[in-house]
Design a protein around this motif. Structure first.
Motif, short mmCIF file in Angstrom:
data_model
loop_
_atom_site.label_atom_id
_atom_site.label_comp_id
_atom_site.label_asym_id
_atom_site.label_seq_id
_atom_site.Cartn_x
_atom_site.Cartn_y
_atom_site.Cartn_z
N LEU A 221 6.48 4.40 -0.22
CA LEU A 221 5.10 4.27 0.23
C LEU A 221 4.71 5.51 1.01
O LEU A 221 5.40 5.89 1.96
N GLU A 222 3.61 6.16 0.61
CA GLU A 222 3.04 7.21 1.44
C GLU A 222 1.84 6.65 2.18
O GLU A 222 0.89 6.17 1.55
N VAL A 223 1.86 6.73 3.48
CA VAL A 223 0.76 6.27 4.32
C VAL A 223 -0.16 7.45 4.59
O VAL A 223 0.30 8.52 4.99
N GLY A 224 -1.47 7.25 4.36
CA GLY A 224 -2.43 8.34 4.56
C GLY A 224 -2.28 9.41 3.49
O GLY A 224 -2.05 10.58 3.78
N CYS A 225 -2.41 9.00 2.24
CA CYS A 225 -2.14 9.90 1.12
C CYS A 225 -3.18 10.98 0.92
O CYS A 225 -2.93 11.97 0.24
N TYR A 247 3.90 3.89 -4.02
CA TYR A 247 2.66 3.33 -3.48
C TYR A 247 2.05 4.38 -2.57
O TYR A 247 2.78 5.11 -1.88
N CYS A 248 0.74 4.45 -2.55
CA CYS A 248 0.09 5.38 -1.63
C CYS A 248 -1.23 4.77 -1.17
O CYS A 248 -1.94 4.15 -1.96
N CYS A 249 -1.51 4.92 0.11
CA CYS A 249 -2.72 4.31 0.65
C CYS A 249 -3.43 5.25 1.62
O CYS A 249 -2.82 6.16 2.20
N ASP A 250 -4.72 5.01 1.77
CA ASP A 250 -5.53 5.74 2.74
C ASP A 250 -6.69 4.83 3.11
O ASP A 250 -7.12 4.00 2.29
N PHE A 251 -7.19 4.94 4.35
CA PHE A 251 -8.32 4.09 4.70
C PHE A 251 -9.66 4.72 4.34
O PHE A 251 -10.70 4.13 4.53
N ALA A 252 -9.61 5.94 3.78
CA ALA A 252 -10.81 6.58 3.25
C ALA A 252 -10.87 6.30 1.75
O ALA A 252 -10.04 6.79 0.98
N SER A 253 -11.82 5.49 1.33
CA SER A 253 -11.91 5.10 -0.09
C SER A 253 -12.13 6.31 -0.98
O SER A 253 -11.65 6.35 -2.12
#
Length: 427
Positions: A221-225, A247-253
């Protein structure tokens, strides 16, 4: 022998076996990673490469290269940096403005990616050199990781019990107590113990329901991709390793959309999703305890200091026992901190940029405390000091980063203990 003494002796012997089994199993899982890059697991020590490859020994040649490694600051330089920070943090941002920067943090980053798209940051091609833990354990990048599945692990118990630690692992790095016992009993218990963990313990979280990457043997998982500057170097390196999943996520859509629209994005090996790691009530698209690696690179610094510990605590729950959390971020007195003007300081060592995005500057001690409080074991924690040079303008700039590797401890489960007891009782 009286019955009570006999039972006591059996219990003592069983305890010895369990302790020894725990040591062996932990070392077995740890060995492939440590054997691959033993120097990277010594807390506080600098990696051999790529850091350390360019040392400035002759100050007159400082402008011959763009970057110098392992720069030691003079007392005068450190004092000058401290005074600069003292001056630029003397005036704080108004509290109502601070509330806005916190509540609208995702909006500011969305705007950032709408403006810059994927052109602002360079791809982190250094990532796999600094963090080889990203690669599936014990495998070359061009090989499949099918053998990694615990169902395919084969242990040579005789040679394994004769070596109680990894050959390349320093003795002082093993913090587990070892006790002697019957080698025959241990070998028998060891075979069943490894079988249990291979077929039951590791598969247990996956039996509840299917999820993206549920069939993978190795999950990251990369947080803040962001726009994918870490995602695509990893995907391109492991494109021929089907049992790997990212998996990779960011809170900026907007950032997540940039990742999904990239030509190298493959849903078969990657799941990009919008997620705010500060909201602990939000579900992840996978169960807790299923990740081998979490990547946290230049992300934690953008989060309010009061919320950092909660973020790390939650991320640690996502790791498997033995999983690694890899960290790199801004260090105290980095040139970025020294360049802030008065009126941009939110709190001590925490600033807001002109575009509304924020940055915190860490010390090695702060990093140690946060990750260890989350129950993770420190494997590396170092301050990376470099000298960046503008050869055209003849300008020298100090870069400071903190890099760490933290591992979720391995524990002998009660179920495993019961199995060993059963084996010894009927053996």
């Amino acid at each position: 022998m009286p019955a009570n003494l006999e039972n006591s002796a059996v219990t003592t012997e069983l305890e010895k076996v369990l302790i020894r089994m725990n040591v062996i199993w932990r070392n077995y899982i740890s060995c492939p990673r440590i054997r691959k890059v033993p120097h990277r697991y010594q807390s506080g020590c600098h990696p051999v490469a790529p850091l350390g490859s360019r040392i400035l020994t002759d100050p007159t040649k400082v402008f011959e290269h763009n970057m110098w490694d392992h720069m030691q600051w003079s007392k005068e330089e450190e004092e000058a940096a401290r005074k600069t920070v003292e001056e630029n943090s003397a005036v704080r941002v108004l509290s109502e403005e601070q509330v806005k920067y916190e509540s609208e943090a995702s909006k500011y980053w969305d705007t950032f990616y709408k403006i810059h798209k994927n052109k602002f940051f360079k791809d982190r091609n250094w990532l796999l050199r600094e963090f080889p833990e990203i690669l599936p354990v014990g495998q070359k990048t061009e090989e499949k990781v099918k053998e990694l599945s615990w169902n395919h692990v084969k242990i040579n118990t005789e040679s394994f019990f004769s070596k109680m630690h990894c050959p390349t692992m320093p003795e002082e790095k093993i913090h587990y107590k070892e006790s002697s016992g019957s080698s025959d009993g241990q070998s028998k218990a060891g075979s069943d113990f490894s079988k249990l963990d291979s077929e039951e313990y590791r598969e247990r979280p996956l039996k509840t329901e299917l999820f993206p990457g549920s069939n993978a043997a190795f999950r990251i998982l990369e947080v803040g991709c962001g726009a994918g500057n870490s995602v695509f170097p990893i995907l391109n390196t492991l494109q021929n390793v089907p049992e790997f999943f990212l998996y990779c996520c960011d809170f900026a859509s907007g950032a997540v959309e940039l990742v999904k629209s990239h030509a190298s994005y493959r849903a078969s090996q990657c799941c990009a999703f919008v997620h705010d790691v500060c909201d602990h009530g939000l579900p992840y698209p996978f169960p807790d305890g299923t990740l081998d690696v979490i990547l946290l690179v230049f992300v934690l610094s953008s989060i309010h200091p009061d919320r950092m510990q909660g973020v790390i605590n939650r991320l640690s729950e996502l790791l498997k026992p033995g999983g690694m959390l890899l960290f790199r971020d801004y260090g105290r007195y980095d040139k970025t901190q020294l360049r802030f003007k008065r009126g941009h300081c939110l709190s001590e060592n925490f600033y807001v940029r002109g575009d509304g995005t924020r940055a915190y500057f860490f010390t090695k001690g702060e990093v140690h405390n946060m990750f260890c409080k989350a129950g993770l074991d420190e494997k590396q924690n170092l301050v990376d000091r470099r000298l960046q040079v503008n050869r055209k303008k003849k300008v020298k700039m100090h870069r400071v980063w903190v890099q760490g590797k933290f591992q979720k401890p391995l524990h002998l489960t009660q179920k495993s203990s019961n199995l060993v007891f059963s084996v010894l009782s009927h053996g």
